[in-house]
Design a protein around this motif. Structure first.
Motif, PDB file in Angstrom:
ATOM      1  N   PRO A  76       5.342 128.761 -31.711  1.00 17.67           N
ATOM      2  CA  PRO A  76       4.501 128.713 -30.498  1.00 17.67           C
ATOM      3  C   PRO A  76       5.072 129.498 -29.322  1.00 17.67           C
ATOM      4  N   LEU A  77       6.348 129.847 -29.383  1.00 19.82           N
ATOM      5  CA  LEU A  77       6.998 130.575 -28.292  1.00 19.82           C
ATOM      6  C   LEU A  77       6.933 132.090 -28.468  1.00 19.82           C
ATOM      7  N   VAL A  78       6.378 132.544 -29.591  1.00 17.88           N
ATOM      8  CA  VAL A  78       6.332 133.976 -29.904  1.00 17.88           C
ATOM      9  C   VAL A  78       5.027 134.570 -29.385  1.00 17.88           C
ATOM     10  N   LYS A 140      16.647 123.892 -21.449  1.00 17.48           N
ATOM     11  CA  LYS A 140      17.476 125.088 -21.573  1.00 17.48           C
ATOM     12  C   LYS A 140      18.451 124.951 -22.739  1.00 17.48           C
ATOM     13  N   ALA A 141      19.055 123.773 -22.857  1.00 20.07           N
ATOM     14  CA  ALA A 141      20.008 123.539 -23.938  1.00 20.07           C
ATOM     15  C   ALA A 141      19.299 123.537 -25.301  1.00 20.07           C
ATOM     16  N   GLN A 142      18.078 122.999 -25.339  1.00 21.60           N
ATOM     17  CA  GLN A 142      17.312 122.984 -26.581  1.00 21.60           C
ATOM     18  C   GLN A 142      16.976 124.397 -27.033  1.00 21.60           C
ATOM     19  N   ARG A 143      16.597 125.255 -26.078  1.00 23.75           N
ATOM     20  CA  ARG A 143      16.283 126.639 -26.434  1.00 23.75           C
ATOM     21  C   ARG A 143      17.535 127.360 -26.937  1.00 23.75           C
ATOM     22  N   LYS A 144      18.660 127.113 -26.294  1.00 23.41           N
ATOM     23  CA  LYS A 144      19.908 127.732 -26.732  1.00 23.41           C
ATOM     24  C   LYS A 144      20.237 127.305 -28.159  1.00 23.41           C
ATOM     25  N   HIS A 145      20.044 126.018 -28.440  1.00 27.36           N
ATOM     26  CA  HIS A 145      20.325 125.514 -29.781  1.00 27.36           C
ATOM     27  C   HIS A 145      19.355 126.114 -30.799  1.00 27.36           C
ATOM     28  N   LEU A 146      18.091 126.287 -30.390  1.00 27.87           N
ATOM     29  CA  LEU A 146      17.106 126.921 -31.267  1.00 27.87           C
ATOM     30  C   LEU A 146      17.544 128.344 -31.625  1.00 27.87           C
ATOM     31  N   ILE A 147      18.013 129.089 -30.631  1.00 27.45           N
ATOM     32  CA  ILE A 147      18.446 130.473 -30.878  1.00 27.45           C
ATOM     33  C   ILE A 147      19.642 130.495 -31.830  1.00 27.45           C
ATOM     34  N   GLU A 148      20.570 129.568 -31.651  1.00 35.30           N
ATOM     35  CA  GLU A 148      21.720 129.506 -32.554  1.00 35.30           C
ATOM     36  C   GLU A 148      21.269 129.225 -33.985  1.00 35.30           C
ATOM     37  N   ARG A 149      20.290 128.334 -34.135  1.00 29.85           N
ATOM     38  CA  ARG A 149      19.784 128.030 -35.476  1.00 29.85           C
ATOM     39  C   ARG A 149      19.048 129.223 -36.071  1.00 29.85           C
ATOM     40  N   LEU A 150      18.308 129.953 -35.250  1.00 33.40           N
ATOM     41  CA  LEU A 150      17.604 131.134 -35.746  1.00 33.40           C
ATOM     42  C   LEU A 150      18.576 132.202 -36.233  1.00 33.40           C
ATOM     43  N   VAL A 202      13.195 137.784 -35.935  1.00 28.69           N
ATOM     44  CA  VAL A 202      12.914 136.608 -35.091  1.00 28.69           C
ATOM     45  C   VAL A 202      14.120 136.288 -34.215  1.00 28.69           C
ATOM     46  N   ALA A 203      15.315 136.296 -34.801  1.00 32.61           N
ATOM     47  CA  ALA A 203      16.522 136.000 -34.026  1.00 32.61           C
ATOM     48  C   ALA A 203      16.710 137.025 -32.904  1.00 32.61           C
ATOM     49  N   VAL A 204      16.479 138.301 -33.214  1.00 34.96           N
ATOM     50  CA  VAL A 204      16.594 139.352 -32.198  1.00 34.96           C
ATOM     51  C   VAL A 204      15.569 139.133 -31.088  1.00 34.96           C
ATOM     52  N   TYR A 205      14.368 138.742 -31.450  1.00 35.86           N
ATOM     53  CA  TYR A 205      13.302 138.506 -30.471  1.00 35.86           C
ATOM     54  C   TYR A 205      13.708 137.422 -29.470  1.00 35.86           C
ATOM     55  N   PHE A 206      14.344 136.372 -29.949  1.00 33.44           N
ATOM     56  CA  PHE A 206      14.697 135.253 -29.080  1.00 33.44           C
ATOM     57  C   PHE A 206      16.000 135.485 -28.322  1.00 33.44           C
TER      58      PHE A 206
END
Length: 305
Positions: A76-78, A140-150, A202-206
């Motif tokens: 949903p964030l893309v 903010k922390a949730q988004r950072k964690h999402l990027i790490e998982r991606l 996807v990881a690069v995008y985020f």
């Protein structure tokens, strides 16, 4: 990636072709596999190689469902329509991989008298607990964690593409591996090559970051090798035909490399090092035309279509 020093040359029809099919629209293939009468050692003369590859697929369903959940969280964030379409195709394929291996490999191992539950519980803890979203943190922390998982998914997908490329160039069929079981892994491997760029994009995008990319690989490389070989050890020690001890596993693995039925560890490690190159592009791994060619002739995909 094809192992060097093979004693049995591969003569399968999955040989890479020169025609580039261009961009491929990703979609899930509703496949099924009948392995009810397949021997546990489905690669004749290679019991440990058979067990090791089977163990790999006890890991995959939990990991692939984690991929799906994480991508569904990110989708949903893309705002890039083309990337979003690729993500939907990736999600569909990964969900089908998890379902196929649950139906086939899980039952296959159980029917041969091996209880996969203790190993499976560890994979559940890894992907459902340790790598789950941190719901109590700030946005903010949730988004950072999402990027790490991606980025971690991108690193793992690098390995699945490498292994998929190996499968397409292996000598399984030349050494009379069971056709249905081989097709399961070849179909899966071909789709991993087919969608090998998506997780990286996807990881690069985020959050395009060389530091994050390198850090993810430093985690993924030892973790994957550990869980896969540990799974091979678990199945081999519970093998109903007799436990395969450590020295025998080592010798049988070396023999499997010579016959091109398992990849060389040095090739896996070399593939890890290429990931650290600043200009690395996942398209360098494998051959899309070869993957698409196999998917067009796979018994399971032909039946599904």
């Amino acid at each position: 990636m094809t192992s060097s020093g093979n004693k049995v040359p591969s003569t399968t029809e999955t040989t890479p072709v020169d025609t580039d099919p261009g961009p491929v629209e990703l979609h899930a293939r509703n496949v099924s596999f009948d392995v009810a009468d397949v021997d546990l050692h489905w690669i004749p003369g290679h019991p440990y190689a058979s067990n090791l590859i089977t163990a790999l697929n006890l890991v995959l369903p939990e990991g692939e469902r984690w991929f799906v959940k994480t991508f569904n969280e990110a989708l949903p964030l893309v705002r890039d329509d083309e990337l979003a379409a690729s993500m939907r195709g990736f999600i569909g394929q990964e969900a089908m991989h998890a379902d196929a291996h649950d139906k086939v490999v899980w039952n296959f191992v159980t029917e041969h008298g091996i209880d996969p539950e203790p190993y499976h519980r560890q994979m559940e803890w890894l992907f459902r607990k340790l790598l789950a979203p941190k719901g109590t943190e700030s946005a903010k922390a949730q988004r950072k964690h999402l990027i790490e998982r991606l980025w971690l998914i991108a690193a793992i997908e690098h390995y699945t593409a490498v292994l998929g490329d190996f499968a397409l160039n292996s000598s399984w069929l030349e050494v009379d591996a069971d056709p249905a079981m081989a097709d399961l892994f070849l179909w899966h491997g071909a789709e991993e090559v087919e969608h090998r760029t998506v997780a990286h994009e996807v990881a690069v995008y985020f959050g395009d970051s060389y530091l994050r990319r390198g850090r993810a690989m430093l985690v993924a490389m030892p973790a994957l090798l550990f869980v896969v070989f540990r799974g091979g050890r678990y199945i081999s020690l519970n093998d109903p035909s007799g436990a395969i001890k450590q020295l025998d596993r080592f010798l049988q693995y070396r023999r499997g490399v010579r016959f091109n039925v398992v990849p060389k560890i040095s090739d896996i490690l070399l593939a890890s090092l290429t990931y650290f190159r600043p200009g690395f592009d996942p398209v360098e791994v494998g051959d899309t035309a070869q993957a698409v060619a196999y998917l067009a002739k796979s018994p399971a995909t032909r039946k599904a279509s």
